[in-house]
Design an enzyme around this catalytic site. Structure first.
Site, PDB file in Angstrom:
ATOM      1  N   ASP A 200       0.913  -1.141   0.000  1.00  0.00           N
ATOM      2  CA  ASP A 200       0.000   0.000   0.000  1.00  0.00           C
ATOM      3  C   ASP A 200       0.951   1.189   0.000  1.00  0.00           C
ATOM      4  O   ASP A 200       1.583   1.493   1.023  1.00  0.00           O
ATOM      5  CB  ASP A 200      -0.864   0.009   1.265  1.00  0.00           C
ATOM      6  CG  ASP A 200      -1.836   1.178   1.268  1.00  0.00           C
ATOM      7  OD1 ASP A 200      -1.419   2.294   0.906  1.00  0.00           O
ATOM      8  OD2 ASP A 200      -3.005   0.990   1.629  1.00  0.00           O
ATOM      9  N   HIS A 201       1.066   1.850  -1.139  1.00  0.00           N
ATOM     10  CA  HIS A 201       2.181   2.798  -1.259  1.00  0.00           C
ATOM     11  C   HIS A 201       2.053   3.990  -0.309  1.00  0.00           C
ATOM     12  O   HIS A 201       3.035   4.668  -0.051  1.00  0.00           O
ATOM     13  CB  HIS A 201       2.366   3.256  -2.718  1.00  0.00           C
ATOM     14  CG  HIS A 201       1.363   4.249  -3.211  1.00  0.00           C
ATOM     15  ND1 HIS A 201       0.123   3.885  -3.669  1.00  0.00           N
ATOM     16  CD2 HIS A 201       1.409   5.594  -3.320  1.00  0.00           C
ATOM     17  CE1 HIS A 201      -0.537   4.974  -4.038  1.00  0.00           C
ATOM     18  NE2 HIS A 201       0.222   6.025  -3.845  1.00  0.00           N
ATOM     19  N   HIS A 263      -5.712   2.759   1.340  1.00  0.00           N
ATOM     20  CA  HIS A 263      -4.935   3.923   1.790  1.00  0.00           C
ATOM     21  C   HIS A 263      -5.583   4.624   3.003  1.00  0.00           C
ATOM     22  O   HIS A 263      -4.923   4.915   3.987  1.00  0.00           O
ATOM     23  CB  HIS A 263      -4.810   4.953   0.657  1.00  0.00           C
ATOM     24  CG  HIS A 263      -4.245   4.396  -0.619  1.00  0.00           C
ATOM     25  ND1 HIS A 263      -3.275   3.423  -0.642  1.00  0.00           N
ATOM     26  CD2 HIS A 263      -4.499   4.682  -1.919  1.00  0.00           C
ATOM     27  CE1 HIS A 263      -2.963   3.147  -1.892  1.00  0.00           C
ATOM     28  NE2 HIS A 263      -3.702   3.880  -2.695  1.00  0.00           N
TER      29      HIS A 263
HETATM   30  P1  NDP Z   1      -1.977  -1.365 -16.204  1.00  0.00           P
HETATM   31  O1  NDP Z   1      -3.401  -1.342 -16.568  1.00  0.00           O
HETATM   32  O2  NDP Z   1      -1.061  -0.394 -16.864  1.00  0.00           O
HETATM   33  O3  NDP Z   1      -1.471  -2.873 -16.419  1.00  0.00           O
HETATM   34  C1  NDP Z   1      -0.136  -3.301 -16.157  1.00  0.00           C
HETATM   35  C2  NDP Z   1       0.227  -4.372 -17.137  1.00  0.00           C
HETATM   36  O4  NDP Z   1      -0.526  -5.537 -16.867  1.00  0.00           O
HETATM   37  C3  NDP Z   1      -0.089  -4.031 -18.577  1.00  0.00           C
HETATM   38  O5  NDP Z   1       0.955  -3.273 -19.150  1.00  0.00           O
HETATM   39  C4  NDP Z   1      -0.213  -5.376 -19.201  1.00  0.00           C
HETATM   40  O6  NDP Z   1       1.079  -5.904 -19.483  1.00  0.00           O
HETATM   41  C5  NDP Z   1      -0.800  -6.212 -18.098  1.00  0.00           C
HETATM   42  N1  NDP Z   1      -2.266  -6.305 -18.250  1.00  0.00           N
HETATM   43  C6  NDP Z   1      -3.136  -5.308 -18.417  1.00  0.00           C
HETATM   44  N2  NDP Z   1      -4.382  -5.761 -18.496  1.00  0.00           N
HETATM   45  C7  NDP Z   1      -4.311  -7.094 -18.375  1.00  0.00           C
HETATM   46  C8  NDP Z   1      -5.253  -8.141 -18.367  1.00  0.00           C
HETATM   47  N3  NDP Z   1      -6.561  -7.894 -18.507  1.00  0.00           N
HETATM   48  N4  NDP Z   1      -4.815  -9.401 -18.219  1.00  0.00           N
HETATM   49  C9  NDP Z   1      -3.525  -9.649 -18.078  1.00  0.00           C
HETATM   50  N5  NDP Z   1      -2.577  -8.694 -18.079  1.00  0.00           N
HETATM   51  C10 NDP Z   1      -2.960  -7.444 -18.219  1.00  0.00           C
HETATM   52  O7  NDP Z   1      -1.906  -1.225 -14.632  1.00  0.00           O
HETATM   53  P2  NDP Z   1      -1.025  -0.287 -13.750  1.00  0.00           P
HETATM   54  O8  NDP Z   1       0.395  -0.399 -14.173  1.00  0.00           O
HETATM   55  O9  NDP Z   1      -1.664   1.031 -13.660  1.00  0.00           O
HETATM   56  O10 NDP Z   1      -1.217  -0.943 -12.308  1.00  0.00           O
HETATM   57  C11 NDP Z   1      -0.649  -2.194 -11.969  1.00  0.00           C
HETATM   58  C12 NDP Z   1      -1.084  -2.561 -10.571  1.00  0.00           C
HETATM   59  O11 NDP Z   1      -0.636  -1.554  -9.668  1.00  0.00           O
HETATM   60  C13 NDP Z   1      -2.600  -2.627 -10.397  1.00  0.00           C
HETATM   61  O12 NDP Z   1      -2.895  -3.648  -9.492  1.00  0.00           O
HETATM   62  C14 NDP Z   1      -2.955  -1.270  -9.826  1.00  0.00           C
HETATM   63  O13 NDP Z   1      -4.138  -1.329  -9.073  1.00  0.00           O
HETATM   64  C15 NDP Z   1      -1.742  -0.997  -8.963  1.00  0.00           C
HETATM   65  N6  NDP Z   1      -1.505   0.425  -8.734  1.00  0.00           N
HETATM   66  C16 NDP Z   1      -1.343   1.268  -9.782  1.00  0.00           C
HETATM   67  C17 NDP Z   1      -1.098   2.604  -9.567  1.00  0.00           C
HETATM   68  C18 NDP Z   1      -0.885   3.544 -10.699  1.00  0.00           C
HETATM   69  O14 NDP Z   1      -0.678   4.735 -10.430  1.00  0.00           O
HETATM   70  N7  NDP Z   1      -0.887   3.076 -11.940  1.00  0.00           N
HETATM   71  C19 NDP Z   1      -0.983   3.173  -8.199  1.00  0.00           C
HETATM   72  C20 NDP Z   1      -1.120   2.171  -7.165  1.00  0.00           C
HETATM   73  C21 NDP Z   1      -1.376   0.857  -7.439  1.00  0.00           C
HETATM   74  P3  NDP Z   1       1.366  -6.866 -20.738  1.00  0.00           P
HETATM   75  O15 NDP Z   1       0.328  -6.558 -21.768  1.00  0.00           O
HETATM   76  O16 NDP Z   1       2.725  -6.480 -21.141  1.00  0.00           O
HETATM   77  O17 NDP Z   1       1.264  -8.211 -20.206  1.00  0.00           O
HETATM   78  C1  BG6 Z   2      -3.721   4.590  -6.298  1.00  0.00           C
HETATM   79  C2  BG6 Z   2      -5.095   4.666  -6.908  1.00  0.00           C
HETATM   80  O1  BG6 Z   2      -3.645   3.536  -5.394  1.00  0.00           O
HETATM   81  O2  BG6 Z   2      -3.448   5.810  -5.617  1.00  0.00           O
HETATM   82  C3  BG6 Z   2      -5.228   5.873  -7.813  1.00  0.00           C
HETATM   83  O3  BG6 Z   2      -5.314   3.481  -7.664  1.00  0.00           O
HETATM   84  C4  BG6 Z   2      -4.838   7.134  -7.086  1.00  0.00           C
HETATM   85  O4  BG6 Z   2      -6.559   5.974  -8.291  1.00  0.00           O
HETATM   86  C5  BG6 Z   2      -3.483   6.966  -6.438  1.00  0.00           C
HETATM   87  O5  BG6 Z   2      -4.809   8.189  -8.023  1.00  0.00           O
HETATM   88  C6  BG6 Z   2      -3.161   8.159  -5.562  1.00  0.00           C
HETATM   89  O6  BG6 Z   2      -1.848   8.051  -5.114  1.00  0.00           O
HETATM   90  P1  BG6 Z   2      -1.042   9.351  -4.673  1.00  0.00           P
HETATM   91  O7  BG6 Z   2       0.254   8.812  -4.179  1.00  0.00           O
HETATM   92  O8  BG6 Z   2      -0.901  10.197  -5.910  1.00  0.00           O
HETATM   93  O9  BG6 Z   2      -1.859  10.024  -3.651  1.00  0.00           O
END
Ligand code: NDP
Ligand code: BG6
Length: 511
Positions: A200-201, A263
């Site tokens: 949980d960042h 969070h």
């Molecule tokens: P993305 O939607 O960008 O997905 C990450 C990667 O997962 C994609 O590049 C793809 O890689 C693979 N992917 C996407 N959809 C699918 C699918 N349906 N089935 C299988 N693989 C898939 O996610 P994020 O990078 O935004 O987030 C990753 C994790 O981190 C999530 O659990 C999110 O909740 C969490 N998170 C994200 C934050 C953010 O700011 N983005 C903040 C905090 C938490 P490929 O196609 O190369 O396999």
């Molecule tokens: C992520 C949520 O965990 O936290 C996002 O999936 C949200 O929706 C983000 O924007 C907020 O993080 P921060 O560090 O920018 O407050």
């Protein structure tokens, strides 16, 4: 007394023994989180000289990407998103040890290739190394990734030594209590709990860690930290951003799954828990779980509601017109997903009985702010006139988690002059003034801790279940109600009027 000569980032942290040779594999390496946070975090750890000489990065994803291309993508994300500019010499050290592996998350073949790649890195380096697997994919594939790591033997590699494999799991950890329990079972079927790092960042944010220091390294707060002096507590996690390109994910999630369950509840737990016996990971987690379990179940219904949900409508953010949630890309025009939620919680224990805890989180709110505001009771009687008494503000202590990190105490002071008139005055502590800006990002601290094996800032399985236990009945209620009770709020506002009314019942108002 011997001086701590380590890097300032590490000084005083008794647990940190330095990072042993490590291979970190990121699943979902083509994704948003990897580009914006993880690769820049690794780079900044390298700038601070906190990575071991033997450090390797492997990206893993479904689409085949040549190593050279992945290296270019990684360098680009550092240039774009790192808090410090790309230094070629430092990047070259990481770049030469950066690889890409492709495969389906639910197919064994890719994991066998990954296993072979890890073995060949170890062979070339002439040593065994710990592996850290960072699962940065949508939650739908957490389970197959974990199982396949088990199938190919990567989960149990070096299990009884300090080189044991570690797995870092992103949020959201499940979508309700049942799925979180199932995911915990799947993980525990493959890994031992000490190998698992549920992230949980928010726990990696400097100001969130400072909360423990403020509470337990000072004596002035503890005598006041209870129902005798605290009137109410307000935790706000507001964003001015909308859902952006994440409509598909957000539709399944909503504000309670995306922000409140994790969070916001973590902030609550750290603010309200009892003092742990030590700074040991288990001691802190035990206290957080006790606190989460002491929260009374939410009263669901429409009379004196303890929950409010809403969606943003169009409005103005920084003077620019923005669209409403239902018009966002990937969002259904009939969407029942909340972009705002406010909860009134009661904690059933000796310390907090009778003190309302108000939690709210939303997208497209007036501005980005995360804070914990502790509002104290008013003085029992006053030397001042009836009118002056009315003008007295409740004392408050506000922890500003972000932005403008710091804390503020609100007191009543005398306005200079012949009459005795009062005015609320503020005492500020600002991080940037005292410590300068450009402090490490949350993900730097968390990636480092996972490599070191310090689980203090990660969530334990029972902790996430305790939090889902509170939120899941709410989701079931909302699901059964459909659109009923869904409020709207203008983008750029502080949320729906119904959330204000929820506080009026106790003569409270949002700060
Ligand atoms: P993305 O939607 O960008 O997905 C990450 C990667 O997962 C994609 O590049 C793809 O890689 C693979 N992917 C996407 N959809 C699918 C699918 N349906 N089935 C299988 N693989 C898939 O996610 P994020 O990078 O935004 O987030 C990753 C994790 O981190 C999530 O659990 C999110 O909740 C969490 N998170 C994200 C934050 C953010 O700011 N983005 C903040 C905090 C938490 P490929 O196609 O190369 O396999
Ligand atoms: C992520 C949520 O965990 O936290 C996002 O999936 C949200 O929706 C983000 O924007 C907020 O993080 P921060 O560090 O920018 O407050």
């Amino acid at each position: 007394m011997s001086q701590d000569k380590r890097h300032p980032f590490l000084q005083g942290l008794s647990k940190h023994r330095g990072v042993q040779p490590t291979i970190i594999t990121i699943f979902g390496a083509s994704g948003d989180l990897c580009a914006r946070k993880l690769v820049p975090a690794i780079y900044n750890l390298a700038v601070d000289n906190l990575l071991p000489a033997d450090f390797y990065l492997i990206g893993f994803g479904r689409k085949p990407i040549p190593d050279a291309e992945f290296r270019e993508i990684a360098a680009e994300s550092i240039s774009k998103f790192s808090r410090r500019p790309l230094n070629k010499e430092i990047w070259n050290r990481i770049e030469k040890n950066t690889y890409y592996c492709s495969g389906g998350y639910d197919e064994l073949e890719g994991f066998q290739k990954l296993n072979d790649k890890i073995s060949s890195i170890e062979k070339d380096a002439g040593r065994e190394m710990q592996s850290v697997f960072y699962v940065s994919t949508p939650p739908s594939v957490f389970d197959p990734i974990v199982k396949n790591l088990g199938e190919v033997g990567l989960a149990t590699k070096y299990q009884d030594s300090d080189k044991h494999t570690k797995v870092v799991i992103e949020k959201p950890f499940g979508k309700d209590l049942e799925s979180a329990q199932a995911l915990n079972r799947a993980i525990q079927g493959v890994f031992q709990e000490r190998q698992v790092y549920r992230i949980d960042h928010y726990l990696g944010k400097e100001t969130v860690q400072d909360l423990l220091v403020q509470r337990f390294a000072n004596t002035i707060f503890e005598p006041l930290w209870n129902r005798n002096y605290v009137d109410n507590v307000q935790i706000t996690v507001a964003e001015s951003l909308g859902v952006g390109t994440r409509g598909g994910y957000y539709e399944q999630s909503g504000a309670t799954r995306d922000m409140i369950q994790n969070h916001t509840m973590q902030l609550l737990a750290l603010m309200a828990m009892e003092a742990p016996a030590s700074l040991d990971a288990e001691a802190i987690r035990d206290e957080k779980v006790k606190l989460l379990k002491a929260i009374k179940p939410l009263k669901l219904g429409y009379e004196n509601p303890e929950v409010v949900r809403a969606q943003y409508a169009e409005g103005l953010i920084d003077g620019q017109k923005v669209k409403g949630y239902r018009d966002e890309e990937g969002v259904s025009p009939q969407s029942e997903t909340e972009t705002y939620a406010a909860l009134k919680l009661a904690i059933n224990n000796w310390r907090w009985e009778g003190v309302p805890f108000y939690l709210r989180s939303g997208k497209r709110m007036a501005r980005r702010v995360t804070e914990i505001a502790i509002q104290f009771k008013r003085p029992p009687s006053s030397l001042f006139s009836e009118n002056e008494m009315i003008n007295l503000a409740n004392n408050s202590l506000v922890f500003q988690i972000q932005p403008d990190e710091g804390s503020t105490i609100l007191l009543n002071g005398k306005i200079p002059g012949l009459q005795t008139r009062t005015q609320p005055v503020k005492m500020h502590f600002r991080y940037s003034t005292t410590f300068g800006s450009n402090t490490p990002e949350a993900y730097e601290r968390l990636v480092l801790d996972a490599m070191i094996g310090d689980g203090t800032l990660f969530i334990r399985g029972d902790e996430t279940e305790a939090s889902w236990n509170l939120i899941t009945p709410l989701h079931e209620f909302w699901k059964a109600e459909g659109q009923r009770g869904m409020e709207t709020y203008a983008s750029g506002s502080w949320g729906p009027n119904a959330a204000d009314r929820m506080l009026w019942e106790k003569n409270h108002e949002w700060r």
